[in-house]
Design a protein around this motif. Structure first.
Motif, short mmCIF file in Angstrom:
data_model
loop_
_atom_site.label_atom_id
_atom_site.label_comp_id
_atom_site.label_asym_id
_atom_site.label_seq_id
_atom_site.Cartn_x
_atom_site.Cartn_y
_atom_site.Cartn_z
N VAL A 197 0.84 -1.20 0.00
CA VAL A 197 0.00 0.00 0.00
C VAL A 197 0.88 1.26 0.00
N ALA A 198 1.89 1.25 0.86
CA ALA A 198 2.78 2.41 0.97
C ALA A 198 3.51 2.65 -0.35
N ARG A 199 3.98 1.56 -0.95
CA ARG A 199 4.72 1.68 -2.19
C ARG A 199 3.82 2.16 -3.34
N ALA A 200 2.61 1.64 -3.36
CA ALA A 200 1.66 2.05 -4.41
C ALA A 200 1.40 3.56 -4.32
N ILE A 201 1.26 4.05 -3.11
CA ILE A 201 1.03 5.49 -2.92
C ILE A 201 2.22 6.28 -3.48
N LYS A 202 3.43 5.77 -3.19
CA LYS A 202 4.63 6.48 -3.67
C LYS A 202 4.71 6.45 -5.19
N ILE A 203 4.41 5.30 -5.77
CA ILE A 203 4.49 5.18 -7.24
C ILE A 203 3.48 6.12 -7.91
N LEU A 204 2.27 6.13 -7.38
CA LEU A 204 1.25 7.02 -7.96
C LEU A 204 1.69 8.48 -7.87
N ASN A 205 2.41 8.80 -6.80
CA ASN A 205 2.91 10.16 -6.63
C ASN A 205 3.99 10.52 -7.64
N MET A 206 4.68 9.51 -8.13
CA MET A 206 5.77 9.79 -9.08
C MET A 206 5.24 10.03 -10.49
N ARG A 207 4.03 9.63 -10.75
CA ARG A 207 3.44 9.84 -12.08
C ARG A 207 2.91 11.27 -12.16
N ASN A 208 2.73 11.74 -13.42
CA ASN A 208 2.19 13.10 -13.50
C ASN A 208 0.77 13.12 -14.07
N ASP A 209 0.17 11.95 -14.19
CA ASP A 209 -1.19 11.93 -14.73
C ASP A 209 -2.26 11.71 -13.66
N VAL A 210 -1.82 11.47 -12.42
CA VAL A 210 -2.79 11.19 -11.35
C VAL A 210 -2.98 12.46 -10.53
N ASP A 211 -4.22 12.81 -10.19
CA ASP A 211 -4.37 13.98 -9.33
C ASP A 211 -5.16 13.72 -8.05
N LEU A 212 -5.48 12.47 -7.81
CA LEU A 212 -6.17 12.13 -6.56
C LEU A 212 -5.97 10.64 -6.32
N ILE A 213 -5.83 10.27 -5.03
CA ILE A 213 -5.67 8.85 -4.71
C ILE A 213 -6.78 8.42 -3.76
N ILE A 214 -7.34 7.26 -4.05
CA ILE A 214 -8.26 6.65 -3.08
C ILE A 214 -7.59 5.38 -2.57
N VAL A 215 -7.49 5.28 -1.25
CA VAL A 215 -6.97 4.05 -0.64
C VAL A 215 -8.18 3.36 -0.03
N ALA A 216 -8.49 2.18 -0.54
CA ALA A 216 -9.75 1.56 -0.12
C ALA A 216 -9.59 0.09 0.23
N ARG A 217 -10.50 -0.32 1.10
CA ARG A 217 -10.57 -1.73 1.46
C ARG A 217 -11.96 -1.99 2.01
N GLY A 218 -12.52 -3.11 1.61
CA GLY A 218 -13.85 -3.47 2.11
C GLY A 218 -13.81 -3.83 3.59
N GLY A 219 -14.96 -4.17 4.11
CA GLY A 219 -15.05 -4.47 5.55
C GLY A 219 -14.31 -5.74 5.91
N GLY A 220 -13.97 -5.84 7.18
CA GLY A 220 -13.28 -7.03 7.66
C GLY A 220 -13.08 -6.91 9.16
N SER A 221 -12.46 -7.90 9.72
CA SER A 221 -12.23 -7.84 11.16
C SER A 221 -11.12 -6.84 11.46
N TRP A 222 -10.97 -6.56 12.69
CA TRP A 222 -9.95 -5.63 13.18
C TRP A 222 -8.56 -6.05 12.69
N GLU A 223 -8.29 -7.34 12.74
CA GLU A 223 -6.99 -7.84 12.27
C GLU A 223 -6.86 -7.68 10.75
N ASP A 224 -7.99 -7.90 10.06
CA ASP A 224 -7.96 -7.81 8.59
C ASP A 224 -7.54 -6.41 8.14
N LEU A 225 -7.97 -5.42 8.91
CA LEU A 225 -7.71 -4.03 8.53
C LEU A 225 -6.35 -3.56 9.01
#
Lengths: 397, 68
Positions: free
Chosen positions: A178-206
């Motif tokens: 997740v951290a790396r994906a955020i960094k990679i998206l930041n290095m591109r110049n065509d992205v202007d917003l990031i959504i970090v998402a995950r569906g529901g799950g247990s406390w450990e899952d998240l």
């Protein structure tokens, strides 16, 4: 104060309630074991206990991914409140985390406190979202419900390009991805917003979203980030650091793009305003021009000249008249002079038989005997001629 | 029309922002008539760009190929 009066039960209960129900006893987390669990009309009732104490708990309309059981080690979140009708205090439970998470939960709280102190959650670091992003980078699992929900909402509201950064969202290595994906998206110049998402799950899952790596990556992102992790009631560290937190992936997509129809309306409105303003501007110009044209110079361009000519003619006329008058008067005057001269003429008397005598030598009037001597020539003028005579004698009267 | 083509590369949001600015300026009515007309024409052009971009908008989904 208490000693001076006898209270009713309700009065003192209400007083106790006031003492207990304070801010510091709301939204607290309490660890213990469930006992005496029962369900009634959709609510949970149980006791939370440890070796030395027990507290009654109630959870209204619970929405938990599991059903609590007696003997379960849990952490509950809730408010301590007084139940006056029965004369006891209890926990009004809002959330329950299942046992074994105790340690994780402490780590969560510790990291949260640490990052909060560092200022990672500060409002001043929150970036504003673009009104209309051209490409949204989505960090989530390629197979999860989250990406499908986001896709649906975006295609319905305002279709834009989605760049999926596929990551694992739970388990070993998820946080790193997740951290790396955020960094990679930041290095591109065509992205202007990031959504970090995950569906529901247990406390450990998240859990990946409670890791410091992810928090730091979100904080360092130059692009604004919306998080949508788990269910509405789940808050992860990532949510605290993110620029916006959405309760669900669909809600994140709604935050990310506006409704196309609304934007279209907005543009129409701008076009209308612009046209109206333009029309006003032109009308204003036309009105100004008309005002100018209505001025005498433009309405009657020769009038000024006519005025001048008329003025000149008047003067000329006056001049001519004055001249004529003058000549006429002079003539009259002259005629009159002529008449008086004629009347005064000495020759007039000759008509009546008189004569006028002049000395010939100097043509002076001879009107006295002293004017001439004997022998002098005298000119005698009569009505029809003259005669030269010589004086023979003279005699004074 | 190379210039025009280049101008059409403008991002939707940027175009919309410019359009808003132009409307504000025209509404303030401080410009000369010539300048107003010039701005108006630019505004109309931006309107068209925005509308076209909206019409053209379609959802594409691509996957990041970089190693994550």
């Amino acid at each position: 104060m208490l000693k001076r009066k006898i209270f009713t039960v309700s009065e003192i209960s209400s007083h106790i309630k006031e003492i207990i129900e304070k801010e510091e006893l709301t939204n607290i987390w309490i660890e213990g074991e469930i006992s005496n669990f029962r369900q009634a009309i959709g609510h949970y009732y149980f006791d939370l206990k440890d070796e030395k104490a027990v507290i009654k708990c109630v959870m209204f309309s619970p929405s938990l991914p599991f059903t609590p059981k007696n003997g379960m080690k849990v952490i509950v979140k809730g408010d301590i409140r007084v139940y006056e009708r029965k004369g006891y205090y209890q926990i009004y439970v809002k959330d329950i985390k299942v046992g074994g998470v105790g340690e994780l939960f402490i780590r969560f709280l510790e990291l949260k406190e640490k990052l909060e102190k560092e200022g990672l959650f500060d409002e001043k670091h929150k970036k504003s979202l673009p009104k209309i992003p051209s490409t949204i980078g989505v960090v989530t699992s390629p197979n999860g419900a989250a990406i499908r929900d986001i896709q649906n909402v975006i295609s319905r509201r305002f279709p834009v390009r989605i760049l999926l950064a596929p990551v694992r969202v739970q388990g070993e290595g998820a946080a790193e991805e997740v951290a790396r994906a955020i960094k990679i998206l930041n290095m591109r110049n065509d992205v202007d917003l990031i959504i970090v998402a995950r569906g529901g799950g247990s406390w450990e899952d998240l859990w990946a979203f409670n890791e410091e790596k992810v928090a730091r990556a979100i904080f360092e992102s130059k692009l604004p980030i919306i998080t949508a992790i788990g269910h509405e009631t789940d808050y992860t560290i990532a949510d605290f650091v993110a620029d916006r937190r959405a309760p669900t992936p669909s809600a994140a997509a709604e935050l990310a793009v506006p409704e196309r129809a609304k934007i279209e309306e907005g543009i129409e409105e701008l076009a209308r305003r612009m046209e109206a303003a333009m029309r006003r501007r032109i009308d204003e110009g036309v009105a100004r021009m008309e005002r100018l044209l209505k001025r005498k110079t433009f309405m009657y361009p020769f009038e000024l000249i006519y005025d001048k000519i008329a003025e000149y003619e008047k003067v000329a006329e006056r001049l001519v008249k004055a001249g004529e008058e003058r000549v006429k008067r002079l003539r009259q005057h002259l005629a009159m002079l002529e008449r008086s001269i004629e009347a005064m003429s000495p020759y007039k008397v000759l008509e009546r038989g008189y004569s006028i005598c002049f000395r010939v030598k100097d043509n002076k009037i001879f009107s006295s005997v002293d004017d001439a001597d004997v022998g002098d020539e005298i000119r005698v003028v009569v009505k029809d001629g003259e005669a030269i005579c010589r004086m023979e004698s003279k005699r004074k009267k | 029309m190379q210039n025009g083509e280049q101008k059409e590369e403008i991002k939707f949001e940027e175009a919309l922002k410019k359009l808003e600015e132009i409307v504000d300026v025209i509404e303030r009515g401080e410009l000369s008539l010539e300048e107003t007309i010039e701005k108006f024409e630019e505004g109309i052009r931006l309107c068209k760009i925005c509308k076209r971009k909206l019409e053209e908008a379609e959802m594409k989904i691509e996957e990041l190929k970089d190693e994550i």
